[in-house]
Design a protein around this motif. Structure first.
Motif, PDB file in Angstrom:
ATOM      1  N   LEU A   1      23.186  -7.717  19.434  1.00 13.12           N
ATOM      2  CA  LEU A   1      21.759  -7.357  19.538  1.00 13.12           C
ATOM      3  C   LEU A   1      21.377  -5.881  20.626  1.00 13.12           C
ATOM      4  O   LEU A   1      22.380  -5.585  21.128  1.00 13.12           O
ATOM      5  CB  LEU A   1      20.882  -8.281  20.895  1.00 13.12           C
ATOM      6  CG  LEU A   1      21.483 -10.244  20.116  1.00 13.12           C
ATOM      7  CD1 LEU A   1      21.174 -10.751  21.220  1.00 13.12           C
ATOM      8  CD2 LEU A   1      19.984 -10.267  18.959  1.00 13.12           C
ATOM      9  N   HIS A   2      20.619  -4.954  20.267  1.00 12.89           N
ATOM     10  CA  HIS A   2      20.649  -3.697  21.116  1.00 12.89           C
ATOM     11  C   HIS A   2      20.817  -4.057  22.255  1.00 12.89           C
ATOM     12  O   HIS A   2      19.335  -4.899  22.481  1.00 12.89           O
ATOM     13  CB  HIS A   2      19.278  -2.837  20.288  1.00 12.89           C
ATOM     14  CG  HIS A   2      20.256  -2.946  18.403  1.00 12.89           C
ATOM     15  ND1 HIS A   2      19.715  -2.020  18.177  1.00 12.89           N
ATOM     16  CD2 HIS A   2      20.858  -2.715  18.284  1.00 12.89           C
ATOM     17  CE1 HIS A   2      19.838  -1.853  16.683  1.00 12.89           C
ATOM     18  NE2 HIS A   2      20.695  -2.355  16.294  1.00 12.89           N
TER      19      HIS A   2
ATOM     20  N   GLY B   1      14.340  -1.693  18.028  1.00 15.28           N
ATOM     21  CA  GLY B   1      13.945  -2.612  18.241  1.00 15.28           C
ATOM     22  C   GLY B   1      16.171  -3.718  17.705  1.00 15.28           C
ATOM     23  O   GLY B   1      16.572  -3.245  18.398  1.00 15.28           O
ATOM     24  N   GLY B   2      15.388  -5.174  17.055  1.00 10.60           N
ATOM     25  CA  GLY B   2      17.154  -5.428  17.393  1.00 10.60           C
ATOM     26  C   GLY B   2      17.608  -5.999  18.539  1.00 10.60           C
ATOM     27  O   GLY B   2      18.955  -6.511  18.489  1.00 10.60           O
ATOM     28  N   ALA B   3      16.537  -6.621  19.062  1.00 12.24           N
ATOM     29  CA  ALA B   3      17.604  -6.777  20.844  1.00 12.24           C
ATOM     30  C   ALA B   3      17.054  -8.214  20.902  1.00 12.24           C
ATOM     31  O   ALA B   3      17.670  -8.788  21.765  1.00 12.24           O
ATOM     32  CB  ALA B   3      16.284  -6.609  21.673  1.00 12.24           C
ATOM     33  N   ASP B   4      15.695  -8.389  19.511  1.00  7.55           N
ATOM     34  CA  ASP B   4      15.837 -10.048  19.533  1.00  7.55           C
ATOM     35  C   ASP B   4      16.460 -10.426  18.188  1.00  7.55           C
ATOM     36  O   ASP B   4      15.963 -10.141  17.433  1.00  7.55           O
ATOM     37  CB  ASP B   4      14.606 -10.724  20.211  1.00  7.55           C
ATOM     38  CG  ASP B   4      13.838  -9.909  19.130  1.00  7.55           C
ATOM     39  OD1 ASP B   4      13.403  -9.997  18.046  1.00  7.55           O
ATOM     40  OD2 ASP B   4      13.076  -9.273  20.169  1.00  7.55           O
ATOM     41  N   VAL B   5      17.456 -11.917  17.950  1.00  8.17           N
ATOM     42  CA  VAL B   5      17.533 -12.674  16.708  1.00  8.17           C
ATOM     43  C   VAL B   5      17.638 -14.136  16.304  1.00  8.17           C
ATOM     44  O   VAL B   5      17.822 -14.718  17.341  1.00  8.17           O
ATOM     45  CB  VAL B   5      18.311 -11.374  16.391  1.00  8.17           C
ATOM     46  CG1 VAL B   5      19.391 -12.530  14.798  1.00  8.17           C
ATOM     47  CG2 VAL B   5      18.963 -10.688  16.333  1.00  8.17           C
ATOM     48  N   GLU B   6      16.785 -14.927  15.613  1.00  8.53           N
ATOM     49  CA  GLU B   6      17.215 -16.049  15.049  1.00  8.53           C
ATOM     50  C   GLU B   6      18.456 -16.377  14.794  1.00  8.53           C
ATOM     51  O   GLU B   6      18.353 -15.622  13.290  1.00  8.53           O
ATOM     52  CB  GLU B   6      15.476 -16.362  14.633  1.00  8.53           C
ATOM     53  CG  GLU B   6      14.737 -16.667  15.347  1.00  8.53           C
ATOM     54  CD  GLU B   6      13.617 -17.272  15.406  1.00  8.53           C
ATOM     55  OE1 GLU B   6      13.981 -18.150  14.215  1.00  8.53           O
ATOM     56  OE2 GLU B   6      12.165 -17.445  15.946  1.00  8.53           O
TER      57      GLU B   6
ATOM     58  N   PHE C   1      17.757 -15.490  20.564  1.00  8.19           N
ATOM     59  CA  PHE C   1      18.728 -15.012  21.154  1.00  8.19           C
ATOM     60  C   PHE C   1      17.484 -12.838  21.833  1.00  8.19           C
ATOM     61  O   PHE C   1      17.475 -12.897  20.130  1.00  8.19           O
ATOM     62  CB  PHE C   1      20.477 -14.623  21.017  1.00  8.19           C
ATOM     63  CG  PHE C   1      20.638 -15.490  20.942  1.00  8.19           C
ATOM     64  CD1 PHE C   1      21.404 -16.773  21.953  1.00  8.19           C
ATOM     65  CD2 PHE C   1      20.989 -15.728  19.359  1.00  8.19           C
ATOM     66  CE1 PHE C   1      22.324 -17.287  21.366  1.00  8.19           C
ATOM     67  CE2 PHE C   1      22.205 -17.385  19.134  1.00  8.19           C
ATOM     68  CZ  PHE C   1      22.149 -18.195  20.902  1.00  8.19           C
ATOM     69  N   GLN C   2      17.061 -13.048  22.872  1.00  9.07           N
ATOM     70  CA  GLN C   2      16.371 -12.665  23.170  1.00  9.07           C
ATOM     71  C   GLN C   2      17.382 -11.549  24.623  1.00  9.07           C
ATOM     72  O   GLN C   2      17.508 -12.007  25.496  1.00  9.07           O
ATOM     73  CB  GLN C   2      15.163 -12.373  23.389  1.00  9.07           C
ATOM     74  CG  GLN C   2      14.795 -11.127  23.880  1.00  9.07           C
ATOM     75  CD  GLN C   2      13.088 -11.593  23.910  1.00  9.07           C
ATOM     76  OE1 GLN C   2      12.967 -11.626  25.486  1.00  9.07           O
ATOM     77  NE2 GLN C   2      12.364 -11.505  23.023  1.00  9.07           N
TER      78      GLN C   2
END
Length: 211
Positions: free
Chosen positions: A90-91, A98-103, A173-174
């Motif tokens: 995660l960034h 962006g890229g700080a949250d991923v499912e 996830f964030q």
């Protein structure tokens, strides 16, 4: 009339012998019969020789196979058990790209389960990492059914999930911190991975299977 015969009183020695004999017989009955049959103890081996020890059985308390829950204690699953590890980068929460949250989710049939454990390092304040643990259906042309299991901040969690419906179940996830981080997720259970780009794994994350 003939006079009644008068019984000869037992001598003290005779009384002692009879008492001792009775005590010995009682002890033999208890040791060779009662102990093997009632308490599963056979100190002299008589219970085994006579088969009396087979009469012993512990007290039984029969309970329902479902326990206190509606689901049965034993269940079979249509897919094989598997274990996977997934690293989710995660960034920074301040990254303009962006890229700080991923499912990331996996597919579960209704009633299927997995055990999970995840953690993320490098965050000084646990309040700066947010997760939503949830699931939803993916049936084309039908309204989406959604269930939220946990919404919280923190840098780790461990537990088990039993799916309430067919669908994909997992996490958002964030990262809200100023540092890039990696989530280490471990799954074990009766699930199927979601192919790259499909709902639940739009980010195209690849799991490492552990056999």
């Amino acid at each position: 009339m003939a006079e009644a015969e008068i019984a000869t009183p037992l001598s003290p020695r005779r009384i002692v012998l009879l008492t001792a004999s009775a005590a010995a017989v009682a002890a033999l009955i208890f040791t060779g019969g009662v102990l093997p049959a009632e308490y599963h103890r056979d100190p002299i081996g008589l219970g085994r020789l006579t088969g009396i020890d087979r009469l012993w059985a512990p007290e039984e308390k029969v309970v329902s196979a479902t326990g206190d829950a509606a689901a049965p204690a034993s269940r079979s699953y249509p897919v094989a058990f598997r274990t996977d590890v997934i690293d989710i980068p995660l960034h920074s929460g301040e990254d303009p790209a962006g890229g700080a949250d991923v499912e990331y989710k996996v597919h579960l049939k209704k009633g299927s389960s997995y055990i999970y454990s995840w953690s993320v390092g490098g965050i000084d304040n646990p309040e700066e990492f947010y997760t939503e643990f949830h699931g939803h259906t993916v049936e084309a042309g039908k309204a989406m059914t959604v269930a939220f299991y946990r919404k919280a901040t923190g840098t780790s969690d461990n537990g088990v999930l039993t799916a309430p419906f067919d669908g994909v179940h997992g996490w958002l996830f964030q990262n809200q911190s100023i540092k890039p981080v990696t989530v280490h997720l471990r799954l074990a259970g009766f699930y199927e991975l979601v192919p790259d780009g499909q709902p639940g794994n739009e980010a195209g994350l690849h799991a490492r299977r552990i056999d």
